[in-house]
Scaffold this motif. Structure first.
Motif, mmCIF file in Angstrom:
data_model
loop_
_atom_site.group_PDB
_atom_site.id
_atom_site.type_symbol
_atom_site.label_atom_id
_atom_site.label_comp_id
_atom_site.label_asym_id
_atom_site.label_seq_id
_atom_site.Cartn_x
_atom_site.Cartn_y
_atom_site.Cartn_z
ATOM 1 N N HIS A 1 0.859 -1.629 -0.265
ATOM 2 C CA HIS A 1 -0.026 0.160 0.226
ATOM 3 C C HIS A 1 0.726 1.467 0.277
ATOM 4 N N ASP B 1 -9.222 -4.749 -2.577
ATOM 5 C CA ASP B 1 -10.125 -5.796 -3.515
ATOM 6 C C ASP B 1 -11.319 -6.718 -3.100
ATOM 7 N N GLY C 1 -7.401 -7.160 4.386
ATOM 8 C CA GLY C 1 -6.316 -6.357 4.877
ATOM 9 C C GLY C 1 -6.457 -6.101 6.007
ATOM 10 N N GLU D 1 -23.648 -7.606 2.681
ATOM 11 C CA GLU D 1 -24.527 -7.584 3.951
ATOM 12 C C GLU D 1 -25.860 -7.838 2.935
HETATM 13 C C1 LIG Z 1 -21.245 -1.969 5.317
HETATM 14 C C2 LIG Z 1 -19.366 -2.437 5.507
HETATM 15 N N1 LIG Z 1 -18.842 -3.842 5.167
HETATM 16 C C3 LIG Z 1 -18.136 -3.914 6.120
HETATM 17 C C4 LIG Z 1 -17.100 -3.607 6.561
HETATM 18 C C5 LIG Z 1 -16.448 -3.755 6.624
HETATM 19 N N2 LIG Z 1 -14.413 -3.661 5.333
HETATM 20 C C6 LIG Z 1 -13.913 -2.913 6.295
HETATM 21 S S1 LIG Z 1 -12.299 -3.325 4.920
HETATM 22 C C7 LIG Z 1 -12.990 -4.228 4.663
HETATM 23 C C8 LIG Z 1 -11.672 -5.190 3.849
HETATM 24 C C9 LIG Z 1 -11.225 -4.400 3.809
HETATM 25 O O1 LIG Z 1 -10.380 -5.554 2.433
HETATM 26 P P1 LIG Z 1 -9.848 -4.778 1.254
HETATM 27 O O2 LIG Z 1 -10.792 -4.118 0.353
HETATM 28 O O3 LIG Z 1 -9.729 -6.180 0.180
HETATM 29 O O4 LIG Z 1 -9.045 -3.950 1.517
HETATM 30 P P2 LIG Z 1 -7.466 -4.400 2.541
HETATM 31 O O5 LIG Z 1 -7.446 -4.054 3.297
HETATM 32 O O6 LIG Z 1 -6.541 -5.087 1.692
HETATM 33 O O7 LIG Z 1 -6.235 -3.601 1.866
HETATM 34 C C10 LIG Z 1 -14.322 -4.717 5.172
HETATM 35 C C11 LIG Z 1 -14.995 -5.221 4.843
HETATM 36 C C12 LIG Z 1 -17.489 -2.024 6.265
HETATM 37 N N3 LIG Z 1 -16.708 -0.938 6.957
HETATM 38 N N4 LIG Z 1 -18.682 -1.445 5.466
#
Ligand SMILES: Cc1ncc(C[n+]2csc(CCOP(=O)(O)OP(=O)(O)O)c2C)c(N)n1
Ligand SMILES: Cc1ncc(C[n+]2csc(CCOP(=O)(O)OP(=O)(O)O)c2C)c(N)n1
Ligand code: SF4
Ligand code: SF4
Ligand code: SF4
Ligand code: SF4
Ligand code: SF4
Ligand code: SF4
Ligand SMILES: [Mg+2]
Ligand SMILES: [Mg+2]
Lengths: 250, 67, 184, 349, 250, 349, 67, 184
Positions: A24, A94, A126, D57
């Motif tokens: 990142h 992702d 992540g 969700e």
């Molecule tokens: C509506 C909603 N659902 C779930 C989340 C929780 N959430 C925050 S970041 C994330 C996923 C992060 O993964 P990614 O997009 O791959 O980013 P990375 O951290 O891997 O860079 C989730 C599920 C949220 N903030 N809002």
């Protein structure tokens, strides 16, 4: 002596909260460099997805809006339509882009919105602690695919760049990696090109960056880079999948 | 003829720079920084070519390069 | 019996492990116990705190503002929790990272344990946390040292069980250090 | 058959779900409830159940709808922003009269907010944050034991009423570890599921829907649902009293706030202040009657919530006309400490 | 004489509420015929999307669940996972599937859910009175693209079958039309094939049917059939885009 | 400058929006409000504005968020199920303190429900159906004139408070045609928009967010929002009184129900019954004080809603302790007729 | 040798059947049905081959065919 | 002046057109008026009803349960609204589709107009609705016939303006028929 490498102007002088070896940081820098290269800092607006990169605003010295998880392309659409002469980009993981935000990214690309999407594919969630992403490779264990991703249960890793490239509205679409200096240099050019497309009103540009997440992969940073080479690139081939020519996307 | 400056407080000891330096000039220091990492240092500035590979790979933008 | 403990340090120091170890031991002694972890956002380097409440009665709040005891493993933790310990309470410092001279309060029972150095005598830096919890239990007796050692096998997963003896040894060392030291 | 366990709230809840026969979990990661999907991703294979990490969700709640229509016990869990995305689905579940268990490990809002404990989703849960005139049963655990026990109850009540049940907990209850007694599950006596879809074999086709277009149908359907909610109020209201006898001030509080309030009350009692606690366990149906009865005796109430004032409306709507209701809000961010609540209650004592 | 054409058993003996010449009726019949052909009536569950076809349950003599707009694939996933030996299909319009339901259809296909999707593409929102759909052709006027669909404003008509076919999880994917007897016969076989795939546990099957909406196209039924030929088929080519072989989708 | 027009409510509203300077409309079709997006799809080109038919209501509300962050007046409209899908976005708008106008032409729910008029989304609108401790201003027009006038006001209030404003109307108000007087727009005096994103040129970068993680930040943010809602209660409460002087029974009702109630009141007056009307125009902030004042004089109230009982809670929370509040619900499906309400009011008179 | 039966109450007069009948046997009746349409009728059964094209194209499943 | 009218028929009969025409005319006469369309779900064949309230005072309910007048264009409409007309009210039947003998109420003022046949004399079936509204206005005088005709140009879009004379003629025919007919 002349300074040949320095912190880009568009990055604030603070340290990242990212884990050691996390790409990142590298991607933040590449984006900031592209903004500086075209002298766009004062007219660029970033839209942060939710993920480890949600703190985009702590690092970029530019205006930033935070979008709900997955909705950055819709937020960016609103911004860009209101400010067509500004440069707008989203920065999304992702999980953010390929899972919950699938509908928004497909339709924003399909509308050919004149904005840039920076898509960080690290095959895992992540921020939330290592759950399965739509891009998690088959067999890869995560905290929600503890026995390894199984296609009967969880389906297949999605190749977003290929899919986005099939849409008429997409003008530029490429996949790059950051695990070696050579790949990094290509990535740098590609990110720059994506912004250039937007500056030229060419329409929707999309860059997928294969990134490592040493923490959730349970590897040290160098091993994680190796995994990018050995496991990610074979499944997610690098390259430019689409590049519209001309000066305008009409 | 190059020169690098490593910001030891920013370094997270990922070892990327050390792994790419063609001259193998970069190694880990013995002292922990305020973030709790053992940051890298440059062994000898003399041999540095200023190629900037180290800086380009640094995810934490901890290296500056002159040539 | 009612005892509230806050343990605080930075991520990676094993705070959560000794917090749940203590809680597990209390559970094994049929006491009521709550263990509340408090994580920072960052994966590393952020605060890592936890609260343990041990009681022979039903436990109300698992959240504690002013604990009876505090285990402090880093400088920022001292700033955050030092002032909050109840007057007359107990403060255990990991003096490998926190200088006892920084504590200004005079109304506390303070024990400084150079946990890193002690752990190094056992050949493993990462046992510092066990040294600390050994010392803590020795001084407070909220549970018995034996139960604490016995609890180890409950909180380590099966494939780490070869590490139990080293951890138990570190607990003993910590307890020993505490027994032999004078409080300020 | 009883077993003492020491475990965290999120796990107690998940174990409860499996014990209640839930074999279908669909959910999307979000802090601070990831323990729950992670637990199911490991355990469902062992009980031949099904775990899917849904794409969102919105998808989760609709997968639940499908599995529930097939007669299965199904659940999802999430935290605040995720619950907002489920509001359409919840409204459909209620409108289609489908049972389901939906867990909200409430974090701080609005918006992205923070991951710390909050009770800011009280209105959303109790007033039906989705569209239309519907309600969900809302259970508010206050301990790891209740995270488990109320989950068992949630599945039973969902089936009893053919209605979604929300378990409204928070980041503290999800993360704390404490003792839980693992007792065998004694299901309620439940009506047969004579409405489930499984193929029209040897019977007329069945239909799960919430569309009512013919004249008068919609009105009738709404009143039918209303009657169901009235029945909940008669048959399934739960609360806990604590030191309420001879109290001069009653704190009304639920979940984590109620636990902290208990400690504050002990501190108050130690100072000779006669303070008691009324803890609603069902937030909908709200224990109106019990609270009204109490307010016939005690005239001073202090509602304490980890928000800026939501349940206090239900308290005011419940108490006798001559009772006074005060409010102390600890805005979401981090939970209050007992001393803070002690100060607050002294101000109105 | 032998009866060579009759109402399929799986259709109730009631009249459709559809407008004259609307292909929804035809498609209902084709689906019912496929169900009858394999004798699946007593073990089939339909999932209705929201659109002119929301009344699926009034016409099919089978169990039906109604899904929120766009979410039929998620509902069907829940049903099929709970009842793996039943036959589950969704019936969705282009607004339902390609606009609001984009995320659900992509992920359901990608997971390779063993179910069948009947996708009715009539290039318009029928039920709500003729608004633009993601499949509305360029230049086509609708009530929300009164000056004709313009790609700069509204993007391009999405070719769903092609897009779904690119996903690993898809086992069968085809596009058919109903405007001529010849096309109709092909459509009949294709719908049947999609159900057959599911019966054989081959995974996700998807049939896009180009349909007419005489009412919202402002044409009489015969002219509408001509439009299918002259305007729709050239942009949305007919054919089978993917067909996994073998007996199981592994 | 005044002009009499004869037009339908949905068009009056859309004309109001354009008059208020709204140049960004993002929305997704849903009956019974399709006139609104259809109108904008025609008109926006003429005023060099932007109309996008978004791919969903989720996308609509987030496009609004983007345009609003850029300082533009932006709006969306939908009907009940669509509003449910916007709850996450609304919570983000409130949490990020962004102005926006969101129209709900309420239809019958829950679930797919029906397309006829309803007031079943009162709770969702007034209690923040999304997660967290936030509120939206809610304006409830009762005529075509108000569909227009309150839209102008909505944009002003949204900017005044940096908060989303919901216009809660229904299928009847959207579809009826009646006379409207088209007056020039007199905007409120508004604070400068010194927070908008446009590129950090000649100033520090700006930030639109709702994430608050640092210690104490979230609490402070929540109390700041709370203060804002208190200010709304002080400065922007609106209601209408009708024949309330010397009344012995006051009907409390809003929107379409209030209009039908007016007819019922006329019928009642014709029979010599002294009945008046109190019509909240702002549902949040609810006109608590005005209603309380009225209840010092009149002791009997009848709340009439096109649902099974929602606003009645606000009425009970507002009136004096010794006032009696009754409720008559006409469940969603089709609107009540004056005679029906006349009967209802006679029962409690 | 074919025979068709048209359900005149179901017919919506779309004309699909008439347009595909190879024998051009199908035409509109002069009397409106209960749905308000002028349904189709078969001119003469004699020439019908029972090919069922009419039935296959009927969106309202209003035709049955024997052969 | 206060007059409530319900008009009802099936889709395609042009109910909504004459409803808004009457409302438009009332508007042009500076009266208060509400026009409320009520659509069925189906595109065709479903009910199509509308309500018009005309008043010299502020109008309360735009929704009417028992109107003073009713225009009935189909059999199902008669079943639905016939019983609801206020005692002493006015019922206008399109007798081309509804048999006046089906009306059982004796307390109403009833006028039957064979609108289809009249329209056919004008060479266009689709003018039935205008015949009906002409007859209605002639009998009730809620607005003047002149205003009604003048309102035509307001509710037809520009490119249909060549149809205005035919529509105006149909209105006159309807009015004429009403003038010459005896009520039952
Ligand atoms: C509506 C909603 N659902 C779930 C989340 C929780 N959430 C925050 S970041 C994330 C996923 C992060 O993964 P990614 O997009 O791959 O980013 P990375 O951290 O891997 O860079 C989730 C599920 C949220 N903030 N809002
Ligand atoms: C959440 C939500 N948004 C919008 C609607 C309104 N709606 C009902 S059907 C429909 C689109 C129908 O178009 P399509 O899916 O193409 O089906 P068709 O009628 O053309 O067969 C819409 C937008 C709804 N019911 N729910
Ligand atoms: S968790 Fe992974 S993606 Fe997030 S900062 Fe750490 S390494 Fe990077
Ligand atoms: S600039 Fe080049 S030579 Fe110098 S330290 Fe860096 S990588 Fe090595
Ligand atoms: S690449 Fe940067 S962070 Fe990594 S070791 Fe080198 S200087 Fe430190
Ligand atoms: S509106 Fe179009 S899709 Fe709907 S029934 Fe009529 S012709 Fe068919
Ligand atoms: S069966 Fe064939 S020949 Fe006979 S009417 Fe039908 S289309 Fe014509
Ligand atoms: S195809 Fe069917 S509906 Fe159409 S005209 Fe022929 S019989 Fe009638
Ligand atoms: Mg990721
Ligand atoms: Mg369609």
């Amino acid at each position: 002596m002349k300074q040949v490498f320095k912190r880009p102007r568009s990055l604030k002088d603070v340290s990242f909260h990212f884990c050691p070896g996390c790409h990142h940081g590298t991607i933040h820098r590449l984006v900031a460099e592209a903004i500086d290269y075209y002298d766009l800092r004062e007219r660029t607006i970033g839209v942060a997805g939710v993920g480890c990169s949600v703190f985009v605003y702590e690092y970029f010295d530019i205006d930033v809006a935070e979008a709900p998880h997955g909705r950055a392309p819709a937020v960016a659409t609103g911004l860009k339509r209101a400010l067509p002469d500004r440069i707008v980009f989203t920065y999304q993981g992702d999980g953010d882009l390929a899972s919950i935000g699938m509908s928004e990214i497909v339709h924003t690309a399909n509308r050919g919105e004149n904005l840039t999407v920076i898509f960080v594919n690290n095959t895992v969630y992540g921020m939330t602690g290592g759950q399965m992403a739509p891009t998690t490779l088959l067999g890869q264990p995560t905290t929600t695919s503890p026995y390894g991703r199984d296609f009967l249960q969880n389906g297949y890793p999605i190749r977003m760049a290929e899919m986005i490239a099939t849409l008429e509205g997409t003008s530029f679409c490429a996949r790059v990696a950051l695990n070696t200096p050579a790949n990094l240099m290509k990535a740098k050019k590609t990110v720059r090109r994506a912004f250039e497309m937007q500056m030229n009103n060419m329409g929707f540009s999309f860059v997928e960056l294969l990134a490592s997440c040493p923490t959730n992969w349970g590897m040290n940073p160098l091993k994680a880079n190796e995994r990018v080479e050995k496991e990610l690139i074979p499944y997610f081939p690098l390259g430019t999948f689409k590049e519209r020519k001309g000066t305008d996307h009409q | 003829m190059g020169k690098i400056i490593i910001n030891r407080e920013r370094c997270k000891a990922c070892a990327f720079c050390a792994s790419v330096c063609p001259k193998k000039l970069i190694f880990f220091s013995q002292e922990v920084n305020s973030q709790g990492f053992y940051p890298v240092e440059i062994r000898t500035e003399d041999e540095c070519t200023g190629c900037a590979l180290c800086a380009e790979t640094c995810p934490d933008v901890a290296i500056e390069v002159w040539r | 019996m009612y005892h509230e403990i806050i343990m605080s340090g930075v991520g990676g120091q094993g705070i959560m492990v000794i917090g749940s170890l203590l809680a597990q031991a209390a559970f094994m002694e049929n006491l009521n116990v709550t263990y509340t972890p408090i994580y920072g956002v960052e994966k590393r380097g952020g605060h890592a705190d936890c609260t343990v409440v041990i009681s022979s009665e039903e436990i109300g709040s698992p959240i504690v503002d002013s604990p009876q005891s505090c285990i402090i493993m880093s400088r920022p933790s001292l700033g955050k929790y030092g002032p909050r310990v109840k007057p007359g309470g107990f403060l255990l410092l990991n003096s490998s990272f926190v200088d006892p001279l920084e504590v200004r309060r005079k109304d506390l029972d303070i024990l400084s344990v150079p946990a890193l150095e002690i752990a190094q005598t056992l050949g493993n830096d990462r046992l510092s946390n066990m040294v600390i919890i050994g010392a803590f239990v020795e001084k407070t007796r909220v549970v018995s040292l034996d139960t604490l050692a016995a609890a180890l096998s409950q909180i380590f997963e099966e494939h780490y069980h070869h590490l139990l003896p080293a951890n138990a040894a570190a607990i003993s060392k910590g307890a020993e250090y505490a027994r032999n030291s004078f409080h300020q | 058959m009883e077993k003492r366990l020491f475990l965290r709230g999120n796990h107690a809840l998940a174990i409860g779900a499996i014990k209640a026969g839930c074999r279908f979990y669909f959910g999307y990661p979000i802090t601070p409830q990831n323990d729950i999907p992670e637990f199911f991703s490991k355990q469902m294979v062992k009980v031949e159940g099904c775990f899917i990490q849904a794409e969102s969700e919105v998808a989760s709640i609709n997968m639940i709808l499908g599995a529930s229509a097939a007669g299965a016990r199904a659940m999802t869990s999430s935290s605040s922003p995720g619950l907002s995305l489920m509001q359409e689905g919840l409204s459909y579940l209620a409108g289609s009269e489908l049972p389901a268990v939906v867990v909200n490990i409430n974090r701080s809002g609005p918006g992205l907010g923070g991951i710390s404990a909050s009770q800011g989703d009280y209105f959303q849960a109790t007033r039906g944050g989705g569209h239309g005139d519907y309600r969900t049963l809302v259970l508010a655990p206050s301990s790891v034991q209740e995270m488990h026990d109320l989950t068992l109850l949630a599945f039973d009540l969902a089936d009893k009423y053919r209605n979604p049940v929300i378990i409204l907990a928070d980041a503290v209850l999800g993360q704390i570890q404490e003792t839980m007694v693992d007792r065998p599950y004694q299901p309620l006596e439940l009506p047969p599921k004579d409405w489930i879809l499984a193929g029209a074999s040897g019977r007329d086709p069945r239909l799960i829907k919430s569309l009512y277009l013919k004249e008068g149908e919609m009105e009738r359907h709404n009143w039918k649902l209303f009657e169901k909610y009235q029945r909940m109020k008669r048959e399934d209201v739960r609360h806990e009293n604590y030191l309420e006898e001879e109290a001069e001030l009653i704190i009304v509080s639920f979940g984590t706030a109620a636990r902290v309030a208990k400690s504050a009350i002990r501190l108050a009692r130690a100072e000779g202040l006669k303070v008691g606690l009324f803890r609603p366990i069902t937030l909908f149906p709200f224990p109106e009657k019990a609270l009204f009865d109490l307010s016939q005796r005690v005239k001073r109430f202090l509602t304490i919530e980890m928000n800026t004032g939501q349940m206090v409306e239900d308290v005011k709507l419940s108490v006798a006309r001559d009772a006074d209701v005060h409010f102390y809000g600890h805005a979401p961010g981090s939970p209050p400490a007992p001393e803070e609540l002690l100060n607050a209650l002294k101000k109105v004592y």
